[in-house]
Every structure is written in structure tokens, then in C-alpha cells.
Motif scaffolding. Structure first.
Motif, PDB file in Angstrom:
ATOM      1  N   ALA A 142       1.346  -1.455   0.344  1.00 35.68           N
ATOM      2  CA  ALA A 142       0.282  -0.307  -0.163  1.00 35.68           C
ATOM      3  C   ALA A 142       0.946   1.459   0.074  1.00 35.68           C
ATOM      4  O   ALA A 142       2.072   1.404   0.524  1.00 35.68           O
ATOM      5  N   VAL A 143       0.915   2.310  -1.100  1.00 38.75           N
ATOM      6  CA  VAL A 143       1.216   3.620  -1.043  1.00 38.75           C
ATOM      7  C   VAL A 143       0.004   4.536   0.425  1.00 38.75           C
ATOM      8  O   VAL A 143      -1.154   4.529  -0.048  1.00 38.75           O
ATOM      9  N   LEU A 144       0.608   5.096   1.491  1.00 42.22           N
ATOM     10  CA  LEU A 144      -0.257   5.747   1.926  1.00 42.22           C
ATOM     11  C   LEU A 144       0.400   7.290   2.018  1.00 42.22           C
ATOM     12  O   LEU A 144       1.396   7.635   2.968  1.00 42.22           O
ATOM     13  N   PRO A 145      -0.043   8.445   1.725  1.00 42.26           N
ATOM     14  CA  PRO A 145       0.488   9.371   1.409  1.00 42.26           C
ATOM     15  C   PRO A 145      -0.192  10.326   2.363  1.00 42.26           C
ATOM     16  O   PRO A 145      -1.010  10.621   2.112  1.00 42.26           O
ATOM     17  N   LYS A 146       0.619  11.442   2.746  1.00 44.36           N
ATOM     18  CA  LYS A 146       0.477  12.617   3.457  1.00 44.36           C
ATOM     19  C   LYS A 146      -0.317  12.965   3.328  1.00 44.36           C
ATOM     20  O   LYS A 146      -0.343  14.040   2.309  1.00 44.36           O
ATOM     21  N   PRO A 147      -1.345  13.615   3.815  1.00 50.08           N
ATOM     22  CA  PRO A 147      -2.992  14.442   3.342  1.00 50.08           C
ATOM     23  C   PRO A 147      -2.347  15.393   3.172  1.00 50.08           C
ATOM     24  O   PRO A 147      -3.094  16.050   2.274  1.00 50.08           O
TER      25      PRO A 147
ATOM     26  N   ARG B  61      -3.337   4.500 -10.695  1.00 48.38           N
ATOM     27  CA  ARG B  61      -3.395   3.253 -11.649  1.00 48.38           C
ATOM     28  C   ARG B  61      -1.700   2.282 -11.822  1.00 48.38           C
ATOM     29  O   ARG B  61      -2.961   0.837 -12.482  1.00 48.38           O
ATOM     30  N   THR B  62      -1.730   1.751 -10.257  1.00 44.37           N
ATOM     31  CA  THR B  62      -0.170   1.339 -10.451  1.00 44.37           C
ATOM     32  C   THR B  62      -0.128   0.244  -9.213  1.00 44.37           C
ATOM     33  O   THR B  62       0.283  -0.888  -9.559  1.00 44.37           O
ATOM     34  N   PHE B  63      -0.518   1.365  -8.276  1.00 43.37           N
ATOM     35  CA  PHE B  63      -0.853   0.139  -6.660  1.00 43.37           C
ATOM     36  C   PHE B  63      -1.829   0.712  -6.055  1.00 43.37           C
ATOM     37  O   PHE B  63      -2.600   1.596  -6.248  1.00 43.37           O
ATOM     38  N   THR B  64      -1.858  -0.200  -4.752  1.00 46.23           N
ATOM     39  CA  THR B  64      -2.950  -0.068  -3.889  1.00 46.23           C
ATOM     40  C   THR B  64      -2.609   1.840  -3.192  1.00 46.23           C
ATOM     41  O   THR B  64      -1.836   1.304  -2.538  1.00 46.23           O
ATOM     42  N   VAL B  65      -3.879   2.434  -2.741  1.00 42.96           N
ATOM     43  CA  VAL B  65      -3.084   3.603  -2.178  1.00 42.96           C
ATOM     44  C   VAL B  65      -4.868   3.927  -1.085  1.00 42.96           C
ATOM     45  O   VAL B  65      -6.301   3.081  -1.013  1.00 42.96           O
ATOM     46  N   HIS B  66      -4.202   3.774   0.078  1.00 38.83           N
ATOM     47  CA  HIS B  66      -5.084   4.014   1.692  1.00 38.83           C
ATOM     48  C   HIS B  66      -4.472   4.915   2.252  1.00 38.83           C
ATOM     49  O   HIS B  66      -3.721   5.698   1.751  1.00 38.83           O
TER      50      HIS B  66
END
Length: 373
Positions: free
Chosen positions: A53-58, A71-76
Motif C-alpha cells: 500500500a501507498v499511504l500519502p501524507k494528507p 493506476r499502478t498501486f493500492t493507495v490507502h
């Protein structure tokens, strides 16, 4: 990013992942600023691990980049609350990477308070954590004992270039926000709280732009260093901010508490280098002060007889303008990749670690080969 730049960056990361190959199959959970240059780093991470998972800083999400990464990774979604409760955090890890060998890539110590539970109860193995920031480094260092290796790149010499440019970008964005309301910073009194690498760069940049700068740091040695470089210093936070028309916090920790805000000069601008929950206790003011948006990134806090302005809701000011530091950011990203690979080989015992000097030298030489010209 233009095609030649993308090709050169991908070639750089290919060489890094070749020089620092991962061991057996691992899964990474990657907390990250999702800025325009970040997909190349994530593509490199995907060559050495399964990115669970990629978890972006808000507060540091570039929307076109988010769309590309999805489009490539799971993002949470990422929140402090997600990893504040041990049951919720363990459930999340099980759902995302149950039974696997995992490396946690962190920005800001999100996993620190629940690390014991994750290591002790997870159905797979937590091989370790890679931490990128000073405030995260401090969160892990504050624990009595670490149950797994934590490799911090926060104080790496390879990060010095980034930290210096972050300081300059903080001042750039601060001035841009102030000018947007028809004001300027020149010749004003400024206060910098925290005289680490970023705080030092902020203070030096402000002075170069004709502000009078006072420095406060809780570490007396750093106050001596600031004094030796010609800055005024203060013995307390209250004393430091009292006459300042601009206050910038760069401690990587809680800089201003509830009682400190009353000491701010009327009309002062207040900004931070890190997340608002890390540097500023603004939440304690919400029932006392009326908050009025002045612009998209400027809020007026007012109570009878007192008012001040908060930049970017107390978040990192430089992210308003993309926080660009050029190709120097790739030095740090390369060290994160190398640290991830080292954890996959179980190179470290439980505890807080730096990467070896030889590995940093290899990364620096590789960067010079790709970006010096």
C-alpha cells in the motif's frame, strides 16, 4: 516530468536497486509525500518489494500524481488515528500484508506507538522500519526499547542538501503567502524555533532577506551555535516570540503549546516546517479564538484584544508550492531504498540505526554520475 528527465531518474534508481538488492520476497507499506517526482521512487521500490500500500501524507498530495499512482498501486488514506489504536493498526496490517515479511517505510513516526504490538502479534514478520524525518526519528528514539530495527535517514549527511533547500523553500512560500495579502517581510523581526539543519537554513535565508532574526532552541548547545553565527538568541519560547512579526517552527517536535500563543505579537505570522499536529497545539485554540480564512492558505485567529495569522493551517508551508528541492531529494530516496534492502537481509539488530558510511558513499557517487552534469 519530461521524458528525458524520467529516463535519467529511472536509470539512477535502477543502478541503486542493482547495487542494493533486496533479499527474500518482502512487502512494503510506504508512507510518502505524493509529489510530482514520487512515482519514480515508487517504481523503484516495486522492483525490490511488493508494495502492499501507498499511504500519502494528507497535506502533501499532488492530485495528478495521486491519479497516476492509483493506476499502478493500492493507495490507502493515511491518518494518525489509523495507527493510534493497536487493534485497528494490527487489523490493517493483517488485511494489507497478512503472513508476509514486511518493511514499514515511514515519514513522521506513524508506527512508533504501536510498533511493539505489530512486531509481537502480526501473523507475518515486521523486518523493520525506515524513517525519513527528524520528528519521526525523535518518536522512535523516545521509546524505551525498539522491538525491531529502525533505520533512520533523518540525520544522514545525504539529507543535508535537502534540509538546506527545504529551509529556503519554507521562506519562499512564507513570503509568497504574505505578499498575497499585500504585505512584505523585509526588515521585520523574525523568530525561528529550532536550530537544527532546517531551522538553520531558515534563519540564514531570513537574514539574507533583511529580516532581524532571533533563534530559540531547547538545546543550549544549539543556542550557542546560533549565537556564534550572529543570531540573537532567547532563553525561553515566550521571550523569543514576543516581539516577532514572523514565527517559523522547525523543531520536529511540539514547538508552541497552548500557553505560548498568547505571547504572540498582534498581527504576527505563524508557520511550521512539519505537520501541524507535530509542531503547533492549534487544536487547543479552536474553542477560544475565532478563525477567519483570509486566503486559501492564510487563517486569522482572533480573540478580544489579540490576533495572529497561521500559514497553511499550521502544516508544512513549503508544500503550498510543491516543496521542490530538485534532484537532491533522490539522494534520500536512494538511501531509503538501500535501507529497505538492508532490512530484507536482516543486517540490523533491534534498535535505532544509521546506514553505513560506505553505503552512503556509493549512493553519492551514483548520484554524481547521473546528475552532476
Amino acid at each position: 516530468m519530461e521524458s528525458p528527465e524520467r529516463a535519467r531518474l529511472d536509470a539512477f534508481f535502477r543502478q541503486i536497486t542493482t547495487q542494493f538488492p533486496a533479499g527474500d520476497a518482502i512487502t512494503t507499506l510506504v508512507i510518502t509525500h505524493l509529489l510530482a517526482e514520487r512515482p519514480a521512487f515508487l517504481r523503484a521500490m516495486a522492483t525490490t518489494s511488493t508494495v502492499g500500500a501507498v499511504l500519502p501524507k494528507p497535506k502533501s498530495i499532488h492530485q495528478p500524481t495521486l491519479d497516476e499512482v492509483r493506476r499502478t498501486f493500492t493507495v490507502h488514506d493515511l491518518t494518525r488515528e489509523l495507527f493510534a489504536d493497536t487493534t485497528q493498526a494490527l487489523d490493517y496490517l493483517e488485511d494489507t500484508a497478512g503472513g508476509r515479511d514486511v518493511v514499514l517505510v515511514d515519514i513522521g513516526g506513524y508506527f512508533a506507538t504501536i510498533l511493539d504490538t505489530l512486531v509481537g502479534k502480526f501473523s507475518g514478520r515486521v523486518l523493520g522500519v525506515v524513517e525519513d524525518t527528524e520528528n519521526g526519528h525523535q518518536r522512535y528514539a523516545a521509546l524505551d526499547a525498539l522491538p525491531c530495527p529502525v533505520v533512520s535517514v533523518a540525520r544522514s549527511p545525504l539529507k543535508d542538501c535537502e534540509d538546506h533547500l527545504v529551509g529556503r523553500s519554507i521562506v519562499f512560500s512564507t513570503e509568497a503567502l504574505v505578499r498575497a495579502r499585500g504585505d512584505i517581510l523585509t526588515s521585520r523581526n523574525a523568530c525561528v524555533i529550532g536550530f537544527g539543519k532546517v531551522g538553520r537554513a531558515i534563519a540564514q535565508t531570513l537574514r539574507a532577506q533583511d529580516l532581524r532574526v532571533t533563534v530559540y532552541d531547547s538545546d543550549p548547545v544549539k543556542r550557542v551555535l546560533a549565537h556564534s553565527q550572529g543570531f540573537c538568541t532567547s532563553a525561553t519560547t515566550t521571550e523569543a516570540v514576543r516581539d516577532a512579526e514572523l514565527v517559523l517552527c522547525a523543531t520536529g517536535n511540539l514547538a508552541l503549546r497552548h500557553s505560548d500563543f498568547a505571547a504572540l505579537r498582534n498581527g504576527a505570522y505563524l508557520g511550521s516546517v512539519t505537520s501541524s499536529e507535530d509542531e503547533l497545539e492549534l487544536g487547543s485554540l479552536h474553542d477560544l479564538y475565532q478563525r477567519t480564512p483570509v486566503s486559501a492558505q492564510l487563517t486569522r485567529y482572533e480573540i478580544t484584544g489579540h490576533y495572529f495569522y497561521v500559514l497553511a493551517d499550521g502544516g508544512a508551508v513549503n508544500f503550498v508550492h510543491g516543496a521542490a528541492v530538485g534532484t537532491y531529494i533522490h539522494l534520500v530516496q536512494a538511501e531509503i531504498l538501500a535501507a529497505t534492502a538492508a532490512l530484507s537481509h536482516s543486517r540490523f539488530q533491534p534498535g535505532l540505526h544509521d546506514m553505513p558510511t560506505a553505503d552512503r558513499d556509493t549512493i553519492a557517487r551514483t548520484w554524481l554520475d547521473h546528475f552532476e552534469r
